[in-house]
Design a protein around this motif. Structure first.
Motif, short mmCIF file in Angstrom:
data_model
loop_
_atom_site.label_atom_id
_atom_site.label_comp_id
_atom_site.label_asym_id
_atom_site.label_seq_id
_atom_site.Cartn_x
_atom_site.Cartn_y
_atom_site.Cartn_z
N TRP A 146 0.84 -1.20 0.00
CA TRP A 146 0.00 0.00 0.00
C TRP A 146 0.88 1.25 0.00
O TRP A 146 1.92 1.29 0.68
CB TRP A 146 -0.89 0.01 1.25
N MET A 164 0.45 5.85 -0.39
CA MET A 164 -0.56 6.90 -0.30
C MET A 164 -0.74 7.72 -1.59
O MET A 164 -0.82 8.95 -1.57
CB MET A 164 -0.25 7.83 0.87
N LYS A 181 -10.32 7.09 -6.82
CA LYS A 181 -10.35 8.56 -6.70
C LYS A 181 -9.67 9.19 -7.92
O LYS A 181 -10.03 10.28 -8.35
CB LYS A 181 -9.68 9.02 -5.40
N PHE A 200 7.80 18.47 -0.22
CA PHE A 200 8.62 18.89 0.93
C PHE A 200 9.81 17.95 1.15
O PHE A 200 10.89 18.38 1.51
CB PHE A 200 7.70 18.89 2.16
N GLY A 239 10.13 22.05 -1.42
CA GLY A 239 9.96 23.02 -0.35
C GLY A 239 8.58 22.92 0.26
O GLY A 239 7.73 22.18 -0.22
N ALA A 240 8.38 23.68 1.34
CA ALA A 240 7.10 23.67 2.05
C ALA A 240 6.11 24.61 1.36
O ALA A 240 6.48 25.72 0.95
CB ALA A 240 7.30 24.10 3.50
N HIS A 289 -1.40 17.26 0.44
CA HIS A 289 -0.22 17.32 1.31
C HIS A 289 -0.63 17.21 2.77
O HIS A 289 -1.65 16.56 3.07
CB HIS A 289 0.58 18.61 1.00
N LYS A 297 -2.51 17.33 5.96
CA LYS A 297 -3.96 17.60 6.00
C LYS A 297 -4.26 18.87 6.79
O LYS A 297 -5.24 19.53 6.53
CB LYS A 297 -4.69 16.38 6.57
N ASN A 330 -8.55 13.15 0.50
CA ASN A 330 -8.54 12.73 1.91
C ASN A 330 -9.39 13.56 2.85
O ASN A 330 -9.05 13.69 4.04
CB ASN A 330 -7.09 12.70 2.46
N LEU A 341 -10.71 5.28 0.41
CA LEU A 341 -9.26 5.44 0.61
C LEU A 341 -8.57 4.51 -0.40
O LEU A 341 -9.00 3.36 -0.58
CB LEU A 341 -8.89 5.04 2.04
N GLU A 342 -7.56 5.03 -1.04
CA GLU A 342 -6.86 4.29 -2.10
C GLU A 342 -6.59 2.84 -1.70
O GLU A 342 -6.13 2.54 -0.61
CB GLU A 342 -5.54 4.98 -2.48
N1 LIG Z 1 5.27 21.06 -0.26
C1 LIG Z 1 4.71 20.56 0.87
N2 LIG Z 1 4.30 21.41 1.83
C2 LIG Z 1 3.77 20.91 2.96
N3 LIG Z 1 3.65 19.59 3.22
C3 LIG Z 1 4.08 18.75 2.29
C4 LIG Z 1 4.59 19.18 1.09
N4 LIG Z 1 4.94 18.10 0.36
C5 LIG Z 1 4.62 17.02 1.08
N5 LIG Z 1 4.15 17.41 2.26
C6 LIG Z 1 3.82 16.54 3.33
C7 LIG Z 1 2.80 15.56 2.82
C8 LIG Z 1 2.92 14.27 3.55
C9 LIG Z 1 1.99 13.26 2.96
C10 LIG Z 1 0.56 13.84 2.84
N6 LIG Z 1 -0.43 12.79 2.52
C11 LIG Z 1 -0.91 12.03 3.50
O1 LIG Z 1 -0.53 12.16 4.65
C12 LIG Z 1 -1.88 10.95 3.14
C13 LIG Z 1 -2.13 9.94 4.08
C14 LIG Z 1 -3.00 8.90 3.80
C15 LIG Z 1 -3.25 7.85 4.81
C16 LIG Z 1 -4.55 7.36 5.01
C17 LIG Z 1 -4.78 6.37 5.95
C18 LIG Z 1 -3.73 5.86 6.68
F1 LIG Z 1 -3.95 4.88 7.60
C19 LIG Z 1 -2.43 6.34 6.49
C20 LIG Z 1 -2.20 7.33 5.55
C21 LIG Z 1 -3.66 8.84 2.55
C22 LIG Z 1 -3.41 9.85 1.62
O2 LIG Z 1 -4.03 9.85 0.40
C23 LIG Z 1 -2.54 10.90 1.90
O3 LIG Z 1 -2.38 11.87 0.96
#
Ligand SMILES: Nc1ncnc2c1ncn2CCCCCNC(=O)c1cc(-c2ccc(F)cc2)cc(O)c1O
Ligand SMILES: [Mg+2]
Length: 214
Positions: free
Chosen positions: A38, A40, A46, A91, A117-118, A142, A144, A170, A198-199
C-alpha cells in the motif's frame, strides 16, 4: 542498505511500465500498491474522479500540493493540453527524487515543474519567482492540516480567480475537518463532495471539489 517503499515503487515502474506511456505507469503503480505494498497515492478509484475534474476544467495552470511519488502528477499532466503546465510542490527530498524519475519515465516531464519546499513558503513566491498569474486548478494532497491555511494563503496572494477549482484529497480519511467546514460554509466557494474510498481499500474517503466564486 534497505530500500524504501518509494524506491521499490520506482523499481516496479522501471521494470514493468512502458517508457513514455503515462497510462502504463499509472497501471503499474496501482498494481504494485494492490499486490505488493500500500502507498498513499490518490489511487485508481479517486483517480478517475480526478481525471474527470481535470478534463472538464481543461486547465492551463495547475498547482499540486504534495507530489509523493508523482502518481497524481502523471495522471494530471497526461490530460493537459500542450501549452498547459503543472507545478507540483514536494517537501521531502527523497520523495522528490523518486517522483522526478517516475514523471520522466512517463514522458510528461515537459509539462511538469517539481519544486522542493514547504507549501507555506513557496505559495507566496508563485507570482514573482514562477511567473504564475492565477491557478485554474489546485490539487491538495499534502499535510492535511495545511489545506486550510494554504487555501487562505492562495486567496491572499491573489492566486485564485473566479472559477478556479480546488480539488482536495482525503477529506474523510485521514480527514481535513477545518478545511471542509471552511469551503462548505464560506460564501466565496461552491463545494461538492465526491464520495469514494481510501486508495486500495474499502475505507470511506472522498474528494471535495470547491469552485472559487471571487
Ligand atoms: N510542499 C509541501 N508542503 C507541505 N507539506 C508537504 C509538502 N509536500 C509534502 N508534504 C507533506 C505531505 C505528507 C503526505 C501527505 N499525505 C498524506 O498524509 C496521506 C495519508 C493517507 C493515509 C490514510 C490512511 C492511513 F492509515 C495512512 C495514511 C492517505 C493519503 O491519500 C494521503 O495523501
Ligand atoms: Mg492523498
Amino acid at each position: 542498505t534497505q530500500s524504501t517503499r518509494p524506491q521499490r515503487l520506482l523499481g516496479a515502474v522501471q521494470k514493468k511500465a512502458t517508457r513514455g506511456n503515462p497510462r502504463s505507469v499509472i497501471q503499474t503503480i496501482d498494481q504494485f500498491c494492490r499486490q505488493r505494498e500500500w502507498a498513499m497515492n490518490v489511487g485508481d478509484e479517486k483517480g478517475c474522479i480526478l481525471d474527470s475534474v481535470v478534463t472538464e476544467t481543461n486547465p492551463t495552470t495547475v498547482l499540486e500540493l504534495g507530489t509523493y511519488c508523482g502518481y497524481s502528477t502523471v495522471r494530471i499532466a497526461s490530460l493537459l493540453p500542450p501549452q498547459a503546465r503543472l507545478i507540483t510542490l514536494e517537501f521531502n527530498p527523497d520523495f522528490a527524487r523518486i517522483a522526478r524519475q517516475v514523471i520522466t519515465w512517463a514522458g510528461v516531464q515537459d509539462k511538469v515543474e517539481l519544486v522542493e519546499g514547504a507549501s507555506g513558503d513557496l505559495i507566496p513566491k508563485m507570482k514573482a519567482q514562477f511567473g504564475v498569474n492565477t491557478f485554474d486548478l489546485v490539487f491538495l494532497d499534502h499535510w492535511k492540516d495545511r489545506y486550510l491555511p494554504d487555501t487562505k494563503l492562495m486567496e491572499e496572494c491573489g492566486l485564485l480567480k473566479k472559477g478556479s477549482i480546488l480539488l482536495a484529497d482525503n477529506v474523510i480519511c485521514p480527514g481535513t475537518p477545518d478545511y471542509l467546514e471552511y469551503v462548505r460554509n464560506s460564501p466565496r466557494y461552491q463545494s461538492q463532495y465526491f464520495k469514494s474510498h481510501l486508495e486500495y481499500t474499502k475505507v470511506e474517503d472522498g474528494l471535495e471539489k470547491s469552485v472559487f466564486l471571487g
